[in-house]
Design a protein around this motif. Structure first.
Motif, short mmCIF file in Angstrom:
data_model
loop_
_atom_site.label_atom_id
_atom_site.label_comp_id
_atom_site.label_asym_id
_atom_site.label_seq_id
_atom_site.Cartn_x
_atom_site.Cartn_y
_atom_site.Cartn_z
N LYS A 3 0.91 -1.15 0.04
CA LYS A 3 -0.16 0.15 0.00
C LYS A 3 0.85 1.20 0.02
O LYS A 3 0.52 2.10 -0.57
CB LYS A 3 -0.89 0.03 1.25
CG LYS A 3 -2.12 -1.08 1.11
CD LYS A 3 -2.84 -1.10 2.52
CE LYS A 3 -3.92 -2.10 2.39
NZ LYS A 3 -4.74 -2.33 3.71
N SER A 4 1.73 1.26 0.77
CA SER A 4 2.78 2.38 0.90
C SER A 4 3.26 2.61 -0.49
O SER A 4 3.59 3.71 -0.97
CB SER A 4 3.86 2.27 2.10
OG SER A 4 4.77 3.25 2.04
N ASP A 45 4.17 5.71 -5.37
CA ASP A 45 4.27 5.83 -6.84
C ASP A 45 3.32 6.73 -7.32
O ASP A 45 3.49 7.66 -8.49
CB ASP A 45 3.87 4.58 -7.46
CG ASP A 45 5.04 3.23 -7.34
OD1 ASP A 45 6.05 3.85 -7.10
OD2 ASP A 45 4.68 2.21 -7.34
N TYR A 46 2.24 6.99 -6.76
CA TYR A 46 1.10 7.90 -7.24
C TYR A 46 1.72 9.30 -6.99
O TYR A 46 1.38 10.14 -7.76
CB TYR A 46 -0.25 7.75 -6.38
CG TYR A 46 -1.44 8.61 -6.99
CD1 TYR A 46 -2.22 8.00 -7.92
CD2 TYR A 46 -1.35 9.97 -6.23
CE1 TYR A 46 -3.11 8.85 -8.34
CE2 TYR A 46 -2.39 10.53 -6.70
CZ TYR A 46 -3.28 10.11 -7.75
OH TYR A 46 -4.26 11.25 -8.42
N LEU A 47 2.06 9.47 -5.95
CA LEU A 47 2.64 10.99 -5.65
C LEU A 47 3.67 11.46 -6.44
O LEU A 47 3.75 12.59 -6.88
CB LEU A 47 3.17 11.01 -4.18
CG LEU A 47 2.07 10.85 -3.03
CD1 LEU A 47 2.82 10.87 -1.83
CD2 LEU A 47 1.14 11.93 -3.07
N ARG A 51 10.47 13.23 -0.53
CA ARG A 51 9.28 13.93 -0.36
C ARG A 51 8.26 12.79 -0.38
O ARG A 51 7.25 12.68 0.70
CB ARG A 51 8.74 14.97 -1.14
CG ARG A 51 7.82 15.67 -0.85
CD ARG A 51 7.83 16.49 0.34
NE ARG A 51 6.64 17.54 0.67
CZ ARG A 51 5.97 17.70 1.54
NH1 ARG A 51 6.56 17.13 2.77
NH2 ARG A 51 5.20 18.53 1.69
N ALA A 52 7.96 11.90 -1.41
CA ALA A 52 6.74 10.98 -1.53
C ALA A 52 7.06 9.88 -0.19
O ALA A 52 5.82 9.76 0.41
CB ALA A 52 6.99 10.35 -2.83
N LEU A 55 -0.18 22.82 -4.76
CA LEU A 55 -1.27 22.57 -3.73
C LEU A 55 -0.67 21.46 -2.82
O LEU A 55 -0.60 21.28 -1.95
CB LEU A 55 -2.38 22.86 -4.10
CG LEU A 55 -3.60 22.55 -3.00
CD1 LEU A 55 -3.58 23.61 -1.93
CD2 LEU A 55 -4.84 22.42 -3.50
N ALA A 56 -0.46 20.49 -3.76
CA ALA A 56 -0.12 19.23 -3.04
C ALA A 56 1.10 19.09 -2.39
O ALA A 56 1.32 18.54 -1.24
CB ALA A 56 -0.35 18.13 -4.13
N HIS A 57 2.03 19.74 -2.96
CA HIS A 57 3.29 20.11 -2.37
C HIS A 57 3.40 20.87 -1.13
O HIS A 57 4.13 20.41 -0.16
CB HIS A 57 4.33 20.42 -3.47
CG HIS A 57 4.80 19.68 -4.28
ND1 HIS A 57 6.10 19.24 -4.60
CD2 HIS A 57 3.99 18.72 -5.30
CE1 HIS A 57 6.23 18.40 -5.54
NE2 HIS A 57 4.87 18.12 -6.14
N ARG A 58 2.74 21.87 -1.16
CA ARG A 58 2.58 22.56 -0.02
C ARG A 58 1.87 22.29 1.07
O ARG A 58 2.14 22.41 2.28
CB ARG A 58 2.14 24.29 -0.45
CG ARG A 58 3.08 25.12 -1.42
CD ARG A 58 2.62 26.15 -1.74
NE ARG A 58 3.47 26.86 -2.42
CZ ARG A 58 3.33 28.19 -2.95
NH1 ARG A 58 2.23 28.95 -2.47
NH2 ARG A 58 4.15 28.86 -3.79
#
Length: 406
Positions: free
Chosen positions: A56-57, A62-64, A74-75, A111-114
């Motif tokens: 799951k992790s 992979d998605y991030l 970061r992911a 937005l996702a990164h911040r």
């Protein structure tokens, strides 16, 4: 550590067979549990993650990386913080929701990164109601995306308890400033205000209290609206701090209810006493007295927002290079805010041509020539003199006059 070692040694004889025994013996399950608990770990903790959890992790990582352009480090960090997440279905729903709003990939990624936590928010309960509120205020599509990507906390905050009360209060100040502006322009000031000070939308009681206090000082209408737009941080101060700033202004001979008080508050809120004294010291080095400094501050407090280096350079130009009377700067300190390269020098060039050709019948006002708009300067000092307009324009552009026909 020593205690654990002693405990281990005490139980060693129970865990390991002695030389006198005929065969090995197994420790009881309860005894093994007692020992492992003494060392502060358990069988479950010894194995930090199961293969299913790792899978799951990996899917989340992979998605991030693949969809939102996260770096691997970061992911992995985000994945470790949300190890309890069982699937990426919610994240994918959030991303699709943002894309349906016509937000660009860059805005969604920013937005996702911040604020990665937004990816795990409920679309129906949190994101959609907040987005609809901003749309009602006039923000749509990429403009809304640009606003939210810079103001992430305004998307997950409680709508009814936090966002709506604060934002509507700020809009009320801008809307009731007596300028009869369109709703679009009011909203523009609203969004600029809350972008400049993110935390102001999370402190309704402080915001209300400071608005009432400033109004009691005579700062109302367009002055209150302008101060909120240019220095919203003032409205998020604790009231005692704001009172201290007002007290400093009063101590510098500004009166409650005067039109200049708001400028003093703005200036004093932007700098420490040490910084302001540094500006005063620069002026004293050029011969300005204490009384002259006090007068200059009362006339144009914002002049003292100029850096010491730039202030020193401008004083050198006006007083030593151009040799204007010091009293002119005392009377019109706003001259020190003018750009020397873009405004002062070109206009001085024009004034010198006008004087040399005696085109003005009366003395030219240096202050008026420097402080009027570009359009009015061109009209009054250049275009009205048809026969000399060409040379005046050349002077205005720092070029020598055309002498071919003279």
């Amino acid at each position: 550590m020593m205690r654990k070692f002693i405990l281990a040694s005490r139980f060693e004889s129970l865990l390991l067979p002695s030389l006198s025994q005929n065969g090995p013996s197994k420790p009881s399950k309860s005894l093994f549990s007692l020992i492992t608990s003494s060392f502060g770990f358990s069988q479950n903790r010894a194995c930090s993650s199961t293969p299913e959890q790792n899978a799951k992790s990996t899917v989340l990582v992979d998605y991030l990386i693949g969809s939102l352009k996260f770096s691997k480090a970061r992911a992995l960090a985000v994945s470790s913080n949300f190890a309890h997440i069982k699937s990426i279905a919610n994240i994918d729903e959030v991303v699709r929701f943002f894309k349906a709003l016509s937000w660009s990939d860059a805005q969604i990624q920013s937005l996702a990164h911040r604020r990665p936590t937004i990816l795990f928010a409920s679309v129906e309960k949190t994101l959609k109601p907040n987005i609809m509120f901003y749309q009602e205020l006039g923000l749509y599509g990429p403009c809304l995306g640009a606003f939210i990507s810079k103001n992430q906390n305004k998307l997950k905050a409680s709508l009814d308890r936090t966002l709506k009360p604060c934002i509507l209060l700020i809009k009320k100040v801008h809307n009731n400033d007596g300028r009869n502006r369109s709703d679009e322009k009011v909203n523009d000031d609203l969004f600029r205000t809350i972008t400049r000070c993110n935390r102001i939308v999370q402190m309704k009681s402080i915001l209300e209290e400071n608005i009432r206090y400033l109004e009691s000082c005579g700062i109302v209408g367009s002055q209150l609206s302008t101060l909120l737009l240019r220095q919203p941080r003032i409205f998020g101060m604790h009231k005692e701090k704001l009172k201290e700033i007002v007290s400093r202004a009063v101590g510098m001979n500004f009166t409650i209810g005067s039109r200049m008080l708001v400028h003093a508050i703005h200036c004093l809120s932007c700098m420490s006493i040490k910084t302001l004294n540094g500006r005063f010291e620069v002026l004293r080095l050029f011969g300005f007295s204490k009384d002259e400094l006090a007068l200059m501050f009362r006339k144009s407090p914002f002049v003292f927002g100029i850096s010491e280096a730039k202030l020193r350079w401008k004083l050198e130009f006006f007083l030593n290079h151009y040799n204007i009377d010091k009293f002119l700067l005392v009377r019109y300190p706003i001259l020190l805010t003018c750009s020397v390269e873009e405004r002062v020098i070109p206009r001085i060039n024009v004034l010198e041509v006008l004087k040399s050709r005696k085109l003005f019948k009366k003395d030219l006002s240096f202050y008026k020539a420097m402080c009027i708009s570009d359009e009015k300067f061109l009209e009054k000092y250049i275009l009205r003199f048809e026969n000399d307009a060409g040379d005046l324009l050349l002077a205005y552009n720092n070029q020598p006059p055309d002498t071919s026909e003279r």
